[in-house]
Design a protein around this motif. Structure first.
Motif, PDB file in Angstrom:
ATOM      1  N   THR A   1     -23.150  16.408  -7.499  1.00 31.22           N
ATOM      2  CA  THR A   1     -21.986  16.477  -8.370  1.00 31.22           C
ATOM      3  C   THR A   1     -21.372  15.087  -8.516  1.00 31.22           C
ATOM      4  O   THR A   1     -21.297  14.338  -7.568  1.00 31.22           O
ATOM      5  CB  THR A   1     -20.936  17.433  -7.773  1.00 31.22           C
ATOM      6  OG1 THR A   1     -21.518  18.720  -7.671  1.00 31.22           O
ATOM      7  CG2 THR A   1     -19.712  17.516  -8.661  1.00 31.22           C
ATOM      8  N   VAL A   2     -20.917  14.773  -9.700  1.00 25.77           N
ATOM      9  CA  VAL A   2     -20.340  13.468  -9.972  1.00 25.77           C
ATOM     10  C   VAL A   2     -18.829  13.579  -9.927  1.00 25.77           C
ATOM     11  O   VAL A   2     -18.225  14.313 -10.688  1.00 25.77           O
ATOM     12  CB  VAL A   2     -20.796  12.949 -11.341  1.00 25.77           C
ATOM     13  CG1 VAL A   2     -20.259  11.569 -11.588  1.00 25.77           C
ATOM     14  CG2 VAL A   2     -22.312  12.949 -11.415  1.00 25.77           C
ATOM     15  N   LYS A   3     -18.212  12.867  -9.022  1.00 23.04           N
ATOM     16  CA  LYS A   3     -16.767  12.918  -8.858  1.00 23.04           C
ATOM     17  C   LYS A   3     -16.107  11.837  -9.695  1.00 23.04           C
ATOM     18  O   LYS A   3     -16.471  10.671  -9.590  1.00 23.04           O
ATOM     19  CB  LYS A   3     -16.408  12.730  -7.387  1.00 23.04           C
ATOM     20  CG  LYS A   3     -14.908  12.775  -7.111  1.00 23.04           C
ATOM     21  CD  LYS A   3     -14.648  12.606  -5.635  1.00 23.04           C
ATOM     22  CE  LYS A   3     -13.150  12.638  -5.337  1.00 23.04           C
ATOM     23  NZ  LYS A   3     -12.879  12.474  -3.910  1.00 23.04           N
ATOM     24  N   PRO A   4     -15.129  12.200 -10.547  1.00 23.85           N
ATOM     25  CA  PRO A   4     -14.499  11.179 -11.389  1.00 23.85           C
ATOM     26  C   PRO A   4     -13.589  10.274 -10.576  1.00 23.85           C
ATOM     27  O   PRO A   4     -13.002  10.682  -9.579  1.00 23.85           O
ATOM     28  CB  PRO A   4     -13.702  12.010 -12.393  1.00 23.85           C
ATOM     29  CG  PRO A   4     -13.414  13.287 -11.685  1.00 23.85           C
ATOM     30  CD  PRO A   4     -14.602  13.544 -10.787  1.00 23.85           C
TER      31      PRO A   4
ATOM     32  N   PRO B   1     -18.550  27.506 -18.480  1.00 25.73           N
ATOM     33  CA  PRO B   1     -19.355  28.732 -18.366  1.00 25.73           C
ATOM     34  C   PRO B   1     -20.590  28.527 -17.504  1.00 25.73           C
ATOM     35  O   PRO B   1     -21.018  27.395 -17.240  1.00 25.73           O
ATOM     36  CB  PRO B   1     -19.735  29.033 -19.821  1.00 25.73           C
ATOM     37  CG  PRO B   1     -19.653  27.726 -20.518  1.00 25.73           C
ATOM     38  CD  PRO B   1     -18.564  26.950 -19.843  1.00 25.73           C
ATOM     39  N   ALA B   2     -21.178  29.642 -17.090  1.00 23.04           N
ATOM     40  CA  ALA B   2     -22.331  29.573 -16.190  1.00 23.04           C
ATOM     41  C   ALA B   2     -23.538  28.945 -16.871  1.00 23.04           C
ATOM     42  O   ALA B   2     -24.351  28.284 -16.219  1.00 23.04           O
ATOM     43  CB  ALA B   2     -22.676  30.978 -15.690  1.00 23.04           C
TER      44      ALA B   2
ATOM     45  N   SER C   1     -18.497  18.268 -14.173  1.00 18.72           N
ATOM     46  CA  SER C   1     -18.155  19.496 -13.470  1.00 18.72           C
ATOM     47  C   SER C   1     -19.299  20.493 -13.580  1.00 18.72           C
ATOM     48  O   SER C   1     -20.109  20.435 -14.505  1.00 18.72           O
ATOM     49  CB  SER C   1     -16.883  20.109 -14.054  1.00 18.72           C
ATOM     50  OG  SER C   1     -16.496  21.257 -13.333  1.00 18.72           O
ATOM     51  N   GLY C   2     -19.362  21.405 -12.610  1.00 18.92           N
ATOM     52  CA  GLY C   2     -20.386  22.431 -12.622  1.00 18.92           C
ATOM     53  C   GLY C   2     -19.887  23.717 -13.251  1.00 18.92           C
ATOM     54  O   GLY C   2     -18.746  23.818 -13.701  1.00 18.92           O
TER      55      GLY C   2
ATOM     56  N   GLY D   1     -13.892  18.090  -2.947  1.00 19.73           N
ATOM     57  CA  GLY D   1     -12.598  18.182  -3.607  1.00 19.73           C
ATOM     58  C   GLY D   1     -12.581  18.862  -4.954  1.00 19.73           C
ATOM     59  O   GLY D   1     -11.523  18.950  -5.578  1.00 19.73           O
ATOM     60  N   GLU D   2     -13.721  19.369  -5.439  1.00 21.56           N
ATOM     61  CA  GLU D   2     -13.725  20.050  -6.729  1.00 21.56           C
ATOM     62  C   GLU D   2     -13.265  21.490  -6.562  1.00 21.56           C
ATOM     63  O   GLU D   2     -13.622  22.169  -5.597  1.00 21.56           O
ATOM     64  CB  GLU D   2     -15.112  20.022  -7.352  1.00 21.56           C
ATOM     65  CG  GLU D   2     -15.130  20.588  -8.766  1.00 21.56           C
ATOM     66  CD  GLU D   2     -16.487  20.502  -9.424  1.00 21.56           C
ATOM     67  OE1 GLU D   2     -16.574  20.763 -10.637  1.00 21.56           O
ATOM     68  OE2 GLU D   2     -17.461  20.168  -8.733  1.00 21.56           O
ATOM     69  N   PHE D   3     -12.481  21.961  -7.525  1.00 25.04           N
ATOM     70  CA  PHE D   3     -11.949  23.318  -7.506  1.00 25.04           C
ATOM     71  C   PHE D   3     -12.759  24.198  -8.456  1.00 25.04           C
ATOM     72  O   PHE D   3     -13.139  23.757  -9.547  1.00 25.04           O
ATOM     73  CB  PHE D   3     -10.478  23.333  -7.919  1.00 25.04           C
ATOM     74  CG  PHE D   3      -9.551  22.726  -6.906  1.00 25.04           C
ATOM     75  CD1 PHE D   3      -8.771  23.528  -6.086  1.00 25.04           C
ATOM     76  CD2 PHE D   3      -9.451  21.352  -6.757  1.00 25.04           C
ATOM     77  CE1 PHE D   3      -7.909  22.971  -5.154  1.00 25.04           C
ATOM     78  CE2 PHE D   3      -8.598  20.773  -5.839  1.00 25.04           C
ATOM     79  CZ  PHE D   3      -7.820  21.588  -5.033  1.00 25.04           C
TER      80      PHE D   3
END
Length: 736
Positions: A206-209, A497-498, A531-532, A605-607
């Motif tokens: 995942t890429v964190k901004p 969305p998924a 984001s995922g 830290g991603e929600f």
């Protein structure tokens, strides 16, 4: 030996210090030995200087050297040999190794001893030699990767100080856990690396901004300031457009000031609340800005409201007037016993695309606003009772709409606005977002999946705000050649969305996401492509966010809890609920605003959104997310949209009811859909009841209203898995 008498480096000047004596006569006027090279502070050592007659290095090529390697043929880019036989750095070695090599052949504290001098003659400290061996493999030998963790240059790409924008360095987190590891490669990860604004997190690449940029001072975060600034800088640049109409920034401010003068002549005073019940068109934007320039407070109203819904808003808002379309006059005049009769301002449409407001002429007025002044009262969905008026100050509206942290709209973009302008997403995310960026906003009368791409082409739009339902409707359409050639480059999806990868691949767009609410603005954000699925983003600067249990205690990462937030600056969240101090205090308990949304936070830290707390389902001792059930069902080819709710069970707790809006080509077979879901969901989350419906009830903000669905229970024509002899178990589907 005394410290000053030895051979060492002055920590202040960085020069060689030698004892006075026989060599004093050979010193220059500054006290330096005239026959010896001097390593001045921050100067390159002799071994890293260009050889006589050699070509100068390219700009930005800061090559250095490491001791410990014998002279040999390492190809192009070699510099002169080091005193110890070392080789110069290639361009791809990071700063730490450059520092190690640079310091290795400066006389240091170790040079004051015989062992230190011998070690320097051998090529420096053993640690430096190990680093050199990793960075400079022997010719023909296997390459050894450096130990440095985190982001590394892509194969064959050198890295120097000028490359930091291409390959950002990993950040060390505050807990001292070291740089974060890079995950597997992907299209969006590589794109994020190229733009240099993100870093790779531990979870699956995942890429964190990094959230570069900042908001302007608080005093400048008002609608009036934005209008004036854009009118001064770009008066002729298109600002607002629609079918058959377009206004530049200069004309927009002039027309808003003229309308504000007419409103003053009609009796509207600063601080008065005025209802706006208008359709999507350019004049609706002008009405909003005219009220703001007059110092009044807009109260957007859902154009579908009638009867008790409209009576409640008219009565609760305390509005002194209303601006509405001709075809809504009857409803507003009768609302709340006719209280507004005689104070309704009619918008008269015209065939040219622009209309007029039935108002007297007045002196153009622009009332200055403060960031704490109330800009609007937006009414919430009211899914758990009567809708509440949210007091939104100017600074909150600016923070909600600002493209600084999420990068939604840029200067050269055209934002396509098909969401209703009475909704905070349509007005702030769609229009105000573009005004802040100095871009162009195109107002579409309504969203239609069949005509979406033609609208995009005709309007020249490059960005659009889409709800999850809009995205699913677009996916359900037959493929069109305009999908990839329309010019649309970016979309905002909330939540993601998924099947977001398939969506972006089909339509050729990048996506951004965030968490926004009428009360909390946008405390979470994720720029394009980082984001995922189901992601809401990371906490952006200016906010704090926690995941807490029912007693407001923080829960560990990975656990589900309620999202609570609070700002760092005043006036950047809502001022409260209009006329409801108890509800305001309840929402703000323990110094945090309670969103009512169940989320989980990952280690980086991603929600991620799990469900609305009141929409979660409890079945057989297990908590079920209705959103996860819906996400799985929406991937079925014969399903357009779904809603999962809990209904009473004859056993205990709840059973899962899935309401399905079928695909235009035909509804799915309930038994086939049951088996389809059993392969994709935990056995306890597979719906027992399945029923088809033509449409789902929606709130003013276009959200599905699940309260009425729960109250209605299982439809008479609903399909029951157990009555049809099917049951989902740990071991799969069994016949009963």
């Amino acid at each position: 030996m005394r410290r000053g008498a030895g051979v060492g480096r002055s920590p202040r000047q960085g020069t060689l210090r030698r004892p006075a004596g026989a060599d004093a006569r050979r010193r220059d006027p500054r006290g330096r030995r005239a026959d010896r090279p001097v390593v001045a502070r921050r100067a390159l050592p002799p071994s890293r200087r260009a050889a006589p007659g050699a070509a100068a290095d390219a700009p930005g090529d800061r090559r250095g050297s490491l001791p410990g390697r014998r002279q040999g043929g390492h190809g192009a880019g070699e510099g002169p040999p080091l005193p110890g036989g070392g080789l110069p750095h290639p361009a791809g070695i990071d700063r730490r190794r450059k520092r190690a090599g640079r310091d290795a052949h400066r006389p240091g504290p170790g040079a004051r001893t015989r062992a230190g001098r011998a070690r320097a003659a051998r090529g420096g400290h053993p640690r430096h030699r190990r680093q050199a061996r990793r960075a400079h493999p022997r010719p023909g030998g296997p390459a050894r990767a450096p130990r440095r963790r985190g982001l590394l240059p892509e194969p064959g790409v050198g890295r120097g100080p000028a490359d930091d924008h291409l390959h950002p360095r990993p950040r060390r987190d505050r807990r001292g856990a070291g740089p974060q590891r890079a995950g597997p490669d992907g299209r969006q990860r590589r794109a994020a690396l190229r733009d240099g604004t993100h870093e790779i997190c531990e979870r699956g690449g995942t890429v964190k901004p990094s959230f570069e940029g900042s908001l302007p001072p608080l005093e400048r975060r008002t609608v009036v300031h934005v209008l004036r600034e854009r009118a001064e800088r770009h008066p002729g640049r298109p600002a607002i457009a629609g079918p058959g109409a377009e206004i530049g920034y200069g004309a927009l401010l002039d027309e808003a000031a003229a309308l504000a003068g007419s409103l003053r002549a009609h009796g509207i005073r600063p601080g008065d609340r005025v209802l706006l019940m208008l359709d999507n068109h350019v004049d609706a934007i002008l009405a909003w800005l005219g009220l703001t320039c007059a110092g009044a407070v807009e109260v957007p109203v859902n154009t579908a409201f009638a009867g008790g819904f409209l009576d409640h808003v008219v009565r609760d808002s305390g509005a002194v007037a209303a601006i509405t379309e001709t075809h809504y006059l009857g409803r507003l005049a009768a609302a709340d016993g006719g209280r507004l009769r005689g104070s309704v301002i009619e918008h008269v449409p015209a065939e040219s695309g622009r209309g007029r407001f039935d108002l007297p002429e007045g002196e153009p007025t622009v009332e200055d606003a403060a960031p704490w002044d109330t800009a609007a009262v937006f009414y919430t969905s009211g899914t758990t009772g009567p809708s509440k008026g949210v007091l939104v100050p100017h600074a909150q509206a600016y923070g909600y709409a600002s493209p600084v942290y999420i990068g939604a709209v840029e200067f050269d973009d055209t934002s396509y606005v098909a969401m209703p302008l009475f909704h905070v997403g349509g007005q702030l995310w769609g229009v105000y977002n573009a005004l802040i960026a100095g871009a162009r906003a195109y107002i579409s009368p309504r969203f239609t999946a069949s005509g979406f791409w033609e609208d995009i082409v005709q309007s020249g739009s490059t960005f659009a705000v889409l709800t999850g339902a809009m995205a699913r409707f677009l996916e359900a359409q037959a493929p069109s050649p305009l999908e990839r050639s329309s010019g649309l480059r970016k979309v905002c999806l909330a939540p993601v969305p998924a099947d977001v990868d398939a969506f972006c691949e089909r339509f050729g767009v990048a996506y951004c996401a965030g968490y926004g609410s009428t009360e909390a603005a946008t405390p979470l954000a994720a720029p394009h492509g980082v984001s995922g699925a189901g992601g809401l983003g990371w906490v952006r600067p200016g906010f704090e966010a926690l995941v807490v249990d029912e007693h407001d205690r923080p829960v560990p990462d990975g656990r589900i809890g309620e999202l609570v937030v609070r700002p760092h600056e005043p006036w950047t969240m809502f001022q409260g609920y209009l006329g409801r101090p108890e509800a305001t205090a309840e929402a703000w308990r323990n110094s945090y605003f309670h969103t009512g949304d169940a989320v989980r936070r990952t280690a980086d830290g991603e929600f991620f959104l799990v469900d609305r707390i009141r929409d979660s389902i409890r079945r057989r001792g297990e908590n079920i997310s209705s959103l996860e059930v819906e996400a799985a069902a929406n991937t079925h080819p014969q399903v357009t949209e779904t809603a999962a709710v809990g209904v009473p069970s004859e056993h205990s707790e709840d059973e899962v009811l899935l309401l399905v809006v079928p695909h235009p080509e035909g509804p799915p077979d309930p038994a086939d859909l049951f088996r389809y879901l059993a392969e994709r969901l935990p056995y306890f989350a597979v719906p027992r009841f399945i029923a088809c419906t033509a449409e789902l009830p929606r709130s003013a903000s276009n959200k599905i209203m699940k309260g009425p669905l729960r109250a209605a229970g299982v439809p008479a024509d609903g399909w029951d898995a157990e009555l049809n002899g099917l049951r989902a178990t740990r071991n799969g589907i069994v016949q009963t």
